[in-house]
Motif scaffolding. Structure first.
Motif, PDB file in Angstrom:
ATOM      1  N   PRO A 568      -5.954   9.185  -4.525  1.00 10.02           N
ATOM      2  CA  PRO A 568      -7.167   8.368  -4.379  1.00 10.02           C
ATOM      3  C   PRO A 568      -6.903   6.922  -3.949  1.00 10.02           C
ATOM      4  N   PHE A 569      -6.300   6.783  -2.758  1.00  7.57           N
ATOM      5  CA  PHE A 569      -6.139   5.437  -2.206  1.00  7.57           C
ATOM      6  C   PHE A 569      -7.518   4.849  -1.906  1.00  7.57           C
ATOM      7  N   PRO A 570      -7.657   3.532  -1.958  1.00  7.47           N
ATOM      8  CA  PRO A 570      -8.936   2.935  -1.546  1.00  7.47           C
ATOM      9  C   PRO A 570      -9.178   3.171  -0.063  1.00  7.47           C
ATOM     10  N   ARG A 571     -10.429   3.133   0.305  1.00 11.12           N
ATOM     11  CA  ARG A 571     -10.763   3.306   1.719  1.00 11.12           C
ATOM     12  C   ARG A 571     -10.080   2.230   2.557  1.00 11.12           C
ATOM     13  N   PRO A 572      -9.563   2.598   3.713  1.00 15.31           N
ATOM     14  CA  PRO A 572      -8.858   1.593   4.541  1.00 15.31           C
ATOM     15  C   PRO A 572      -9.777   0.480   5.032  1.00 15.31           C
ATOM     16  N   ASP A 573     -11.097   0.692   4.955  1.00 18.47           N
ATOM     17  CA  ASP A 573     -12.013  -0.364   5.378  1.00 18.47           C
ATOM     18  C   ASP A 573     -12.648  -1.082   4.190  1.00 18.47           C
ATOM     19  N   ASP A 574     -12.103  -0.882   2.980  1.00 17.62           N
ATOM     20  CA  ASP A 574     -12.618  -1.606   1.814  1.00 17.62           C
ATOM     21  C   ASP A 574     -12.319  -3.091   2.003  1.00 17.62           C
ATOM     22  N   PRO A 575     -13.340  -3.922   2.155  1.00 13.97           N
ATOM     23  CA  PRO A 575     -13.098  -5.321   2.549  1.00 13.97           C
ATOM     24  C   PRO A 575     -12.369  -6.131   1.493  1.00 13.97           C
ATOM     25  N   LEU A 576     -12.678  -5.913   0.224  1.00 13.90           N
ATOM     26  CA  LEU A 576     -12.068  -6.724  -0.824  1.00 13.90           C
ATOM     27  C   LEU A 576     -10.619  -6.330  -1.046  1.00 13.90           C
ATOM     28  N   LEU A 577     -10.357  -5.027  -1.160  1.00 16.53           N
ATOM     29  CA  LEU A 577      -8.984  -4.593  -1.433  1.00 16.53           C
ATOM     30  C   LEU A 577      -8.066  -4.842  -0.244  1.00 16.53           C
ATOM     31  N   THR A 578      -8.567  -4.677   0.973  1.00 16.90           N
ATOM     32  CA  THR A 578      -7.709  -4.968   2.138  1.00 16.90           C
ATOM     33  C   THR A 578      -7.422  -6.462   2.232  1.00 16.90           C
ATOM     34  N   ALA A 579      -8.381  -7.287   1.848  1.00 15.08           N
ATOM     35  CA  ALA A 579      -8.126  -8.738   1.835  1.00 15.08           C
ATOM     36  C   ALA A 579      -7.072  -9.083   0.790  1.00 15.08           C
ATOM     37  N   ARG A 580      -7.131  -8.428  -0.360  1.00 17.29           N
ATOM     38  CA  ARG A 580      -6.122  -8.670  -1.392  1.00 17.29           C
ATOM     39  C   ARG A 580      -4.743  -8.209  -0.925  1.00 17.29           C
ATOM     40  N   GLN A 581      -4.684  -7.073  -0.211  1.00 17.85           N
ATOM     41  CA  GLN A 581      -3.408  -6.628   0.335  1.00 17.85           C
ATOM     42  C   GLN A 581      -2.845  -7.661   1.298  1.00 17.85           C
ATOM     43  N   ARG A 582      -3.701  -8.155   2.173  1.00 17.85           N
ATOM     44  CA  ARG A 582      -3.256  -9.123   3.172  1.00 17.85           C
ATOM     45  C   ARG A 582      -2.756 -10.401   2.504  1.00 17.85           C
ATOM     46  N   ALA A 583      -3.437 -10.844   1.438  1.00 16.73           N
ATOM     47  CA  ALA A 583      -3.030 -12.071   0.753  1.00 16.73           C
ATOM     48  C   ALA A 583      -1.660 -11.911   0.109  1.00 16.73           C
ATOM     49  N   ILE A 584      -1.411 -10.756  -0.483  1.00 17.00           N
ATOM     50  CA  ILE A 584      -0.117 -10.510  -1.120  1.00 17.00           C
ATOM     51  C   ILE A 584       0.980 -10.430  -0.059  1.00 17.00           C
ATOM     52  N   ALA A 585       0.682  -9.755   1.054  1.00 12.25           N
ATOM     53  CA  ALA A 585       1.665  -9.659   2.134  1.00 12.25           C
ATOM     54  C   ALA A 585       1.992 -11.037   2.705  1.00 12.25           C
ATOM     55  N   ALA A 586       0.983 -11.907   2.784  1.00 13.84           N
ATOM     56  CA  ALA A 586       1.208 -13.254   3.320  1.00 13.84           C
ATOM     57  C   ALA A 586       2.128 -14.066   2.428  1.00 13.84           C
ATOM     58  N   ARG A 587       2.174 -13.729   1.130  1.00 13.67           N
ATOM     59  CA  ARG A 587       3.073 -14.431   0.205  1.00 13.67           C
ATOM     60  C   ARG A 587       4.438 -13.750   0.114  1.00 13.67           C
ATOM     61  N   GLY A 588       4.667 -12.749   0.973  1.00 22.26           N
ATOM     62  CA  GLY A 588       5.958 -12.081   0.996  1.00 22.26           C
ATOM     63  C   GLY A 588       6.034 -10.849   0.119  1.00 22.26           C
TER      64      GLY A 588
END
Length: 670
Positions: A568-588
């Motif tokens: 049960p991964f979140p939907r790839p177009d979930d705006p909040l969770l994808t933004a959180r993924q991007r923020a974590i990736a930006a911090r390395g």
């Protein structure tokens, strides 16, 4: 008396059995209250965690003469605690405590009848909160009128005014005619019914209680809002703590929609000048038109046109709000003015928040904005502009855990075998704040296990031979064959947990044609009615989605097989969770593992936890997603599940299910 002695006294009086995990948890909770160190406790099903935190909570409250707040995610658990667990516990400890403890249930103001609105408000004569298309429906209007009439009569007989005490209940739009939010309330000192106010009486009872039971939403409002709705407390227990972040995020999320804007305009038009009302109406019309034309999904760049419309909306709402005179002491119009002021403030504040969120560069933003289209049976659906915090960790850390010693507990708190992901989401882990007024007390995690022998009682079957699931969410022919074979081997007795309602319904239709045992699907009836039918007939299977992953408690042979169609991964177009993924990736960091995989692991653990609800239960959890065996993250996901005996041998699993079915049948025959 020590907490272990109190626990033993309670367990004996209640006819329970000694459980090592329960004792270990109770001792840890008492130690946390004594030292001020935050505690995260994973207590598996069957541990008896409610007693393990209630006993030390009561003991501490009576000794300290200050309340302990217990927060839960669900109404069912709140009711269980107040109506059953706490009174029985008080009875069992009557000879061991200096006095009988006092308990109270506290909810948000909107859960209680508002006497002033009933007698001086708009109610059904001006159904402002009814959707526009229902305003001209005689059937809808008459139903609303009947509901409000019944609620008005009930207000003369109820002792609590609590919506949950109304049987049968009423729809949200009917309840909205007789209730107000905290921001809409005119205040107890100005209200002609202030001394009889159901919400204030509930708060008064809570102020005198030793243990106050509330919900995560009200806890969030108390912690991050400007309203002190809970009594002052220094000790907090958060049950169902795996849901805390989502509930706090929901409270901290704001939105602008045609429906809410229409309500704001209708309320404002009653109490402000025609000029201001027309200015607001024009701003709303232009803005909502732009919403329908805009692209749905996360918005990283706010175009000039939408920014201009938002600015005009903000300014017109603010101008109307400024014109509302909330100081006038006229109870006949006070409710209307207060409701208008609240609605206009929401529009102005949300518009400002959305505009301000785009000022920092993307890596520095703290809010996420997205446009969501909701299909709800209407011809065009609904379009809503939402803004939510990228993270609530900082809010929780500073506004909640900085003021209370917290015990956070659930059956599922470790993700990938560690508490770190949860602690980080709560704001307990991470850099310490050396500028804080008080030293950081720190936290620790404790897994007290479960009385179940998972390796002997359950099998984790991963169908590694199946093709990876497709993007459309529906099952492949091979997966459907696998599902039919497993259900036939179990002779029904199956809870099917699906990643989407579309997949659940499609699979249910196929299974009804292919197997002889009954198949129910979420949506056929109310969820509670379906769960009851599932529990009552051992051959029945029940398919559904998210609420079944976490909300089903069916012990015994009616549930011998839990089917999970895909990770049960979140939907790839979930705006909040994808933004959180991007923020974590930006911090390395690894955004996928920190967000998507953690989200999936938590849901998998919740779903797998439906299988064993009592020590005698036996069965199989079948994951029909081969990635659970082959993907690089599969070990992380499996580490989040109970330690069932694991296999990829489908024939062995089907044979085990047939043996289990034969055993249950022979038991019934005897």
């Amino acid at each position: 008396m020590e907490v272990t002695e109190l626990l033993a006294t309670a367990v004996a009086a209640l006819g329970g059995a000694t459980r090592d995990g329960q004792i270990e948890m109770a001792e840890a909770v008492a130690r946390a209250f004594a030292t001020g160190e935050h505690l995260a406790v994973q207590a598996g099903t069957g541990t008896g965690k409610s007693l393990a935190y209630l006993v030390p909570a009561i003991a501490h409250s009576l000794d300290d003469n200050r309340p302990v707040v217990v927060s839960t995610a669900t109404i069912a658990l709140q009711r269980q605690l107040v109506d059953r667990d706490l009174p029985r516990l008080a009875d069992s400890l009557s000879g061991a405590l200096p006095r009988r403890p006092v308990f109270a249930l506290l909810k948000g103001r909107g859960n209680y009848l508002c006497l002033n609105k009933i007698h001086n408000g708009s109610t059904a004569s001006e159904p402002e909160d009814v959707p526009q298309e229902e305003l001209f429906s005689p059937m809808a209007a008459s139903a609303l009128g009947r509901d409000v009439a019944r609620l008005t009569e009930w207000s003369d007989t109820t002792d609590t005014g609590d919506r949950d005490d109304l049987k049968p209940g009423v729809p949200d739009r009917s309840w909205a005619q007789v209730s107000v939010s905290s921001r809409e309330c005119i205040g107890v000192s100005r209200c002609p019914f202030g001394t009889d106010c159901f919400s204030e009486r509930a708060r008064g009872r809570a102020a005198e209680a030793d243990v106050v039971v509330t919900n995560h939403a009200l806890l969030a409002i108390d912690a991050i809002g400007d309203l002190n709705v809970l009594p002052e407390h220094e000790m907090l227990v958060v049950d169902e703590a795996h849901e805390l972040v989502d509930r706090v995020t929901s409270v901290a999320t704001a939105e602008l929609s045609p429906t809410s804007l229409g309500v704001a305009h209708r309320r404002a038009a009653r109490v402000v000048s025609a000029e201001l009302a027309q200015r607001l109406e024009a701003a709303i019309a232009t803005f909502t038109s732009a919403l329908f034309d805009a692209r749905h999904g996360r918005i990283d760049v706010l175009d000039d046109e939408l920014a201009s419309y938002l600015t005009v909306l903000r300014d017109s709402a603010h101008a109307a709000r400024t014109a509302v005179d909330t100081a006038r002491n006229d109870p006949k119009t006070a409710t209307a003015r207060s409701e208008a002021a609240s609605a206009l403030s929401d529009v102005a504040d949300t518009s400002s928040r959305i505009l301000d969120s785009f000022v920092p560069a993307i890596p520095d933003r703290t809010d996420v904005v997205w446009l969501e289209h909701i299909e709800d049976g209407r011809s065009a659906g609904r379009t809503i502009l939402r803004v939510a915090p990228l993270s609530v960790a900082g809010l929780l850390r500073s506004r909640l855990f900085g003021h209370s010693t917290a015990v956070l507990t659930s059956a599922t708190l470790t993700i990938g075998g560690s508490f770190d992901a949860m602690a980080s989401a709560w704001g307990l882990a991470g850099p310490r704040d050396d500028t804080a007024a008080a030293p950081d007390p720190g936290w620790r995690g404790l897994d007290v296990g479960s009385p179940f022998d998972h390796a002997k009682a359950g099998i984790l079957y991963v169908a590694a031979h199946l093709p990876p699931p497709g993007r459309d969410g529906t099952g492949s022919a091979e997966q459907l064959d696998e599902i039919a074979a497993l259900i036939e081997a179990a002779d029904g007795r199956t809870l099917g947990l699906f990643s989407s309602m579309r997949a659940a319904k499609a699979t249910a239709e196929v299974m009804r044609e292919r197997i002889d045992t009954p198949v129910l699907c979420q949506g056929d009836d109310t969820t509670s009615a379906l769960v009851q039918r599932f529990a009552d007939d051992e051959q029945t299977s029940l398919f559904g989605t998210l609420s079944l992953w976490q909300g089903v408690d069916v012990p015994g042979p009616s549930l011998s097989l839990v089917l999970i169609d895909r990770i049960p991964f979140p939907r790839p177009d979930d705006p909040l969770l994808t933004a959180r993924q991007r923020a974590i990736a930006a911090r390395g960091g690894n955004g996928f593992m920190a967000v998507a995989a953690s989200h999936a692991a938590l849901l998998l653990a919740q779903g797998a936890g439906r299988l064993l609800r009592r020590v005698e239960d036996r069965g199989v959890v079948a994951v029909l997603d081969s990635r659970m065996a082959t993907a690089r993250y599969s070990g992380f996901l499996r580490a989040s599940l109970p330690p069932y005996w694991a296999t990829t041998d489908g024939a062995a699993v089907r044979a085990a299910l047939r043996r289990l079915c034969d055993t249950e049948d022979s038991r019934v025959a005897r």
